[in-house]
Write a protein that holds these residues in place. Sequence first.
Motif, PDB file in Angstrom:
ATOM      1  N   TRP A  66      27.579  16.866  77.581  1.00  0.00           N
ATOM      2  CA  TRP A  66      26.562  15.890  78.250  1.00  0.00           C
ATOM      3  C   TRP A  66      27.397  15.821  79.349  1.00  0.00           C
ATOM      4  N   ARG A  67      27.295  15.671  80.121  1.00  0.00           N
ATOM      5  CA  ARG A  67      26.919  14.563  81.763  1.00  0.00           C
ATOM      6  C   ARG A  67      26.481  13.436  82.493  1.00  0.00           C
ATOM      7  N   ILE A  68      26.584  12.701  82.093  1.00  0.00           N
ATOM      8  CA  ILE A  68      26.169  11.120  81.880  1.00  0.00           C
ATOM      9  C   ILE A  68      26.496  10.637  83.223  1.00  0.00           C
ATOM     10  N   ARG A  69      25.885  10.399  84.724  1.00  0.00           N
ATOM     11  CA  ARG A  69      26.158   8.881  85.318  1.00  0.00           C
ATOM     12  C   ARG A  69      24.864   8.165  85.723  1.00  0.00           C
ATOM     13  N   HIS A  70      25.362   6.765  85.782  1.00  0.00           N
ATOM     14  CA  HIS A  70      24.630   5.920  85.729  1.00  0.00           C
ATOM     15  C   HIS A  70      25.255   5.377  87.477  1.00  0.00           C
ATOM     16  N   GLY A  71      24.962   5.131  88.259  1.00  0.00           N
ATOM     17  CA  GLY A  71      24.903   4.397  89.199  1.00  0.00           C
ATOM     18  C   GLY A  71      25.207   3.139  89.686  1.00  0.00           C
ATOM     19  N   GLU A  72      26.661   2.704  89.745  1.00  0.00           N
ATOM     20  CA  GLU A  72      26.440   1.556  90.212  1.00  0.00           C
ATOM     21  C   GLU A  72      26.152   0.478  90.573  1.00  0.00           C
ATOM     22  N   ALA A  73      25.185   1.211  91.455  1.00  0.00           N
ATOM     23  CA  ALA A  73      24.269  -0.061  92.066  1.00  0.00           C
ATOM     24  C   ALA A  73      22.762  -0.055  91.523  1.00  0.00           C
ATOM     25  N   ASP A  74      22.489   0.813  90.430  1.00  0.00           N
ATOM     26  CA  ASP A  74      21.130   1.227  89.815  1.00  0.00           C
ATOM     27  C   ASP A  74      20.466  -0.557  89.942  1.00  0.00           C
ATOM     28  N   ARG A  75      19.797  -0.361  90.420  1.00  0.00           N
ATOM     29  CA  ARG A  75      18.539  -2.084  89.798  1.00  0.00           C
ATOM     30  C   ARG A  75      17.457  -1.537  88.445  1.00  0.00           C
ATOM     31  N   ASP A  76      16.851  -1.067  88.496  1.00  0.00           N
ATOM     32  CA  ASP A  76      16.177  -0.253  87.704  1.00  0.00           C
ATOM     33  C   ASP A  76      16.662  -0.109  86.241  1.00  0.00           C
ATOM     34  N   THR A  77      17.677   0.233  85.673  1.00  0.00           N
ATOM     35  CA  THR A  77      18.028   0.648  84.192  1.00  0.00           C
ATOM     36  C   THR A  77      19.595   0.002  83.931  1.00  0.00           C
ATOM     37  N   THR A  78      19.198  -0.432  83.277  1.00  0.00           N
ATOM     38  CA  THR A  78      21.013  -1.414  82.873  1.00  0.00           C
ATOM     39  C   THR A  78      22.278  -0.586  82.427  1.00  0.00           C
ATOM     40  N   ILE A  79      23.722  -0.860  83.341  1.00  0.00           N
ATOM     41  CA  ILE A  79      23.989   0.937  82.451  1.00  0.00           C
ATOM     42  C   ILE A  79      24.525   0.101  80.943  1.00  0.00           C
ATOM     43  N   ALA A  80      23.544  -0.730  80.230  1.00  0.00           N
ATOM     44  CA  ALA A  80      23.985  -1.415  78.315  1.00  0.00           C
ATOM     45  C   ALA A  80      23.439   0.379  78.348  1.00  0.00           C
ATOM     46  N   VAL A  81      22.610   0.777  78.736  1.00  0.00           N
ATOM     47  CA  VAL A  81      21.305   2.276  78.401  1.00  0.00           C
ATOM     48  C   VAL A  81      22.125   3.483  78.262  1.00  0.00           C
ATOM     49  N   PRO A  82      22.678   4.446  78.821  1.00  0.00           N
ATOM     50  CA  PRO A  82      23.240   4.914  79.635  1.00  0.00           C
ATOM     51  C   PRO A  82      24.533   5.390  78.746  1.00  0.00           C
ATOM     52  N   ALA A  83      25.478   4.164  78.513  1.00  0.00           N
ATOM     53  CA  ALA A  83      26.648   3.047  78.366  1.00  0.00           C
ATOM     54  C   ALA A  83      26.434   3.361  76.263  1.00  0.00           C
ATOM     55  N   VAL A  84      25.244   3.153  75.713  1.00  0.00           N
ATOM     56  CA  VAL A  84      24.980   3.159  74.483  1.00  0.00           C
ATOM     57  C   VAL A  84      24.795   4.599  74.228  1.00  0.00           C
ATOM     58  N   VAL A  85      24.490   5.394  74.522  1.00  0.00           N
ATOM     59  CA  VAL A  85      23.859   6.760  74.244  1.00  0.00           C
ATOM     60  C   VAL A  85      24.840   7.407  74.420  1.00  0.00           C
ATOM     61  N   ALA A  86      26.106   6.799  75.253  1.00  0.00           N
ATOM     62  CA  ALA A  86      27.547   7.934  75.621  1.00  0.00           C
ATOM     63  C   ALA A  86      27.888   7.809  74.117  1.00  0.00           C
ATOM     64  N   LEU A  87      28.125   6.761  73.767  1.00  0.00           N
ATOM     65  CA  LEU A  87      28.677   6.308  73.148  1.00  0.00           C
ATOM     66  C   LEU A  87      28.418   6.799  71.760  1.00  0.00           C
ATOM     67  N   ARG A  88      27.009   7.077  71.754  1.00  0.00           N
ATOM     68  CA  ARG A  88      26.802   7.195  69.922  1.00  0.00           C
ATOM     69  C   ARG A  88      26.716   8.954  70.252  1.00  0.00           C
TER      70      ARG A  88
END
Length: 97
Positions: A37-59
């Motif tokens: 898996w390669r997951i990228r979440h822009g630091e300045a993303d105003r549409d999705t909280t970083i918690a969403v991809p971070a939790v998926v990545a950790l799981r």
Amino acid sequence: WSSDVCSSDLLADKDIVKTMNPLNYIGKSGVKTAHYWRIRHGEADRDTTIAVPAVVALRLQQAGYDVDFASPWARGHAGDYDLDELFAWMDAIGHKN
């Protein structure tokens, strides 16, 4: 909930909502999941909280999958991520197999 002005028929079906949550499938019996898996979440993303991809990545990591997660600085939701970096990652995992 007590202040909800919507009628119940305007709410999404709970079974459909359940199917949209990847956490309901990671590591489950009978579910085929990609190993890399390669997951990228822009630091300045105003549409999705970083918690969403971070939790998926950790799981995914907890379930034994190989995860390359990053939050590129100053990138929004549709961040222009480095394609050369993506192709290098793809080449690297291709050599692992």
